[in-house]
Design an enzyme around this catalytic site. Structure first.
Site, mmCIF file in Angstrom:
data_model
loop_
_atom_site.group_PDB
_atom_site.id
_atom_site.type_symbol
_atom_site.label_atom_id
_atom_site.label_comp_id
_atom_site.label_asym_id
_atom_site.label_seq_id
_atom_site.Cartn_x
_atom_site.Cartn_y
_atom_site.Cartn_z
ATOM 1 N N LYS A 1 -5.666 -1.568 -2.532
ATOM 2 C CA LYS A 1 -4.947 -0.917 -1.428
ATOM 3 C C LYS A 1 -5.935 -0.403 -0.375
ATOM 4 C CE LYS A 1 -1.336 0.442 -4.651
ATOM 5 N NZ LYS A 1 -0.954 1.503 -5.594
ATOM 6 N N ASP B 1 -6.471 -1.200 -8.771
ATOM 7 C CA ASP B 1 -5.260 -1.180 -7.949
ATOM 8 C C ASP B 1 -5.498 -0.362 -6.666
ATOM 9 O OD1 ASP B 1 -2.133 -1.383 -7.772
ATOM 10 O OD2 ASP B 1 -2.585 0.748 -7.550
ATOM 11 N N VAL C 1 0.845 -1.197 0.000
ATOM 12 C CA VAL C 1 0.000 0.000 0.000
ATOM 13 C C VAL C 1 0.882 1.249 0.000
ATOM 14 C CG1 VAL C 1 -1.822 1.258 1.194
ATOM 15 C CG2 VAL C 1 -1.765 -1.234 1.311
#
Ligand code: NAP
Length: 427
Positions: free
Chosen positions: A204, A200, A131
């Site tokens: 995270k 994406d 992250v």
């Protein structure tokens, strides 16, 4: 002197090669204990990786790293939510080895189950690099802010999107144009959909939410929208209204559960998050005792990501262990997920309207029918017979009301394109 910590590195691409470089430059100074790369694995043994891998044992099969008795930590830097990355992680646990990974897809899809497995096997499962790259946000939330009750965490979690939106805002260029340039320069993948469609960032966000609120990772519950539909004209109107457009991931605890959403937002131009430009990431956390914490830095790239991977390895070398998501896996909460239709917020809408008598009355009626109240209207040009943009900002309302009103507005004959809607956040 403790024995060196021996690691096996699976994957020698951007992150893996970055880690090999970091370990070879800093190994002796890292943890008061030597950290040694015992073996490495990738697909192509002969590829030039810009780092010397000749001192290390080569494994054609990454699963050999999990079986190697000499190895204490398997570092998974291959990627992908399933397949070899997951098999390797589970094999490492079963052989009593710690796992460090940068793989957000793996953690977002299987984080809760893998946290249980790691605990059962008595090893660490660490994912700081998954992250926001170089920003130590997992440690911040899980350890540094552990004394707080957090009710919201949000941020710019995808550097490619932030780069594109920043360039659109600064240069007034089209999305497609900047994306093509990013692909040419290698800043965006050939298939950029994971980045620009928000997936994406959603991976995270699901991880962040788990750590921040002590819940199971629930990627499926994240509402996801990307940035393909953002246009220079919206960028221009945003500026006029005192906003910037950013792709944000926002997770917040409400009375009825956990809201997780990734979508473009208009944020006040003077807010800290609006100033995060280019490919940088930033994460903001609101804690009851600490107040608001903002962290900004590089969210990707060999150096920043290797820095985060190394931090996890150093924790293991120091014997520092914390539960994967801050609390033992069996105590992770199952938050009810708040559907997007129950989101409450303010909205920007842009309509392409042919200026005909009565058209504004029809639009106002659609808003009234759904109890949506208007804050401001902007119409810069009048061109009888031609479609012109009409921009409105709407006071806080429930998303279901806004989408109902937009459906009715879309059906008005003089509204010639599908209405564009961007949510407004008041940080
Ligand atoms: N790149 C970043 O800035 C960044 C930032 C944060 C997190 N991450 C995460 O870090 C992970 C790695 O990303 P990356 O950018 O370094 O990827 P990458 O450059 O594509 O590298 C992947 C590596 O995995 C190896 N590999 C692929 N399949 C394999 C297999 N079946 N067996 C053995 N090795 C295999 C490849 O080998 P070959 O080289 O021989 O083909 C390559 O070395 C991903 O989970 C990614 O999401 C990346």
């Amino acid at each position: 002197m403790s024995a060196p910590l021996k690691i096996g590195v699976a994957g020698l691409g951007t992150v893996g090669a970055g880690l090999v470089r970091l370990i070879s430059e800093h190994a002796q100074d890292l943890a008061g204990r030597a950290i040694e790369i015992a073996a490495v694995s990738a697909r192509d043994r002969n590829a030039d990786r810009g780092v010397d891998i000749s001192p290390y044992v080569w494994c054609d099969d990454p699963l050999d790293l999990a079986r190697d008795e000499d190895i204490d930590v398997v570092v998974e830097l291959i990627g992908g939510s399933d397949g070899i990355a997951k098999d390797l992680t589970q094999a490492a646990f079963n052989n009593a080895k710690h796992v460090v990974t940068a793989n957000k897809a793996l953690v977002a899809h299987h984080g809760t189950a893998l946290a249980h497995d790691a605990e059962t096997c008595g090893v660490s499962f660490s994912y700081e690099a998954a992250v926001a790259g170089g920003i130590p946000i997992i440690k911040s939330l899980r350890e540094g802010l552990a004394g707080n009750s957090l009710n919201r965490v949000y941020g710019i979690l995808n550097g490619t999107c932030n780069y594109i939106l920043s360039a659109m805002s600064e240069e007034g260029r089209e999305f497609e144009d900047i994306l093509a340039e990013c692909q040419k320069l290698g800043y965006a993948e050939v298939d950029p959909s994971f980045d620009i469609d928000g997936i994406d960032a959603a991976h995270k966000l699901a991880i962040l939410a788990s750590v921040a609120f002590g819940g199971e990772v629930n990627f499926e519950a994240v509402h996801v929208e990307g940035i393909r539909h953002i246009s220079p004209v919206d960028m221009q109107f945003a500026k006029e209204l005192g906003y910037s457009i950013k792709l944000l991931g926002i997770a917040s605890i409400r009375n009825d559960g956990l809201e997780q959403r990734v979508h473009p937002c208009m944020v006040p131009a003077e807010s800290p998050i609006a100033h995060v430009a280019g490919s940088l990431n930033a994460v903001v956390a609101d804690g009851d005792f600490v107040g608001t914490i903002v962290q900004e830095g590089a969210g990707a790239g060999a150096g920043p990501t290797a820095s985060a991977v190394a931090a996890d390895i150093i924790d293991i070398a120091r014997g520092f262990r914390v539960p994967t998501f801050g609390v033992p896996a069996g105590q992770l909460k199952t938050w009810p997920s708040v559907p997007m239709q129950h989101h409450n917020g303010a909205y920007y809408i842009r309509l392409m309207v042919v200026d005909k008598p009565g058209v504004f009355a029809d639009i106002a009626a659609a808003l009234r029918d759904h109890a949506v109240s208007m804050e401001s209207v902007l119409q810069r040009t009048r061109d009888p017979g031609e479609a012109v943009p009409v921009v409105m900002t709407l006071h806080e309302t429930e998303e279901a009301s806004m989408t109902g009103a937009l459906e009715e507005i879309a059906a008005v004959g003089a509204v010639v394109e599908p209405p564009r809607m961007i949510r407004i956040e008041s940080f």
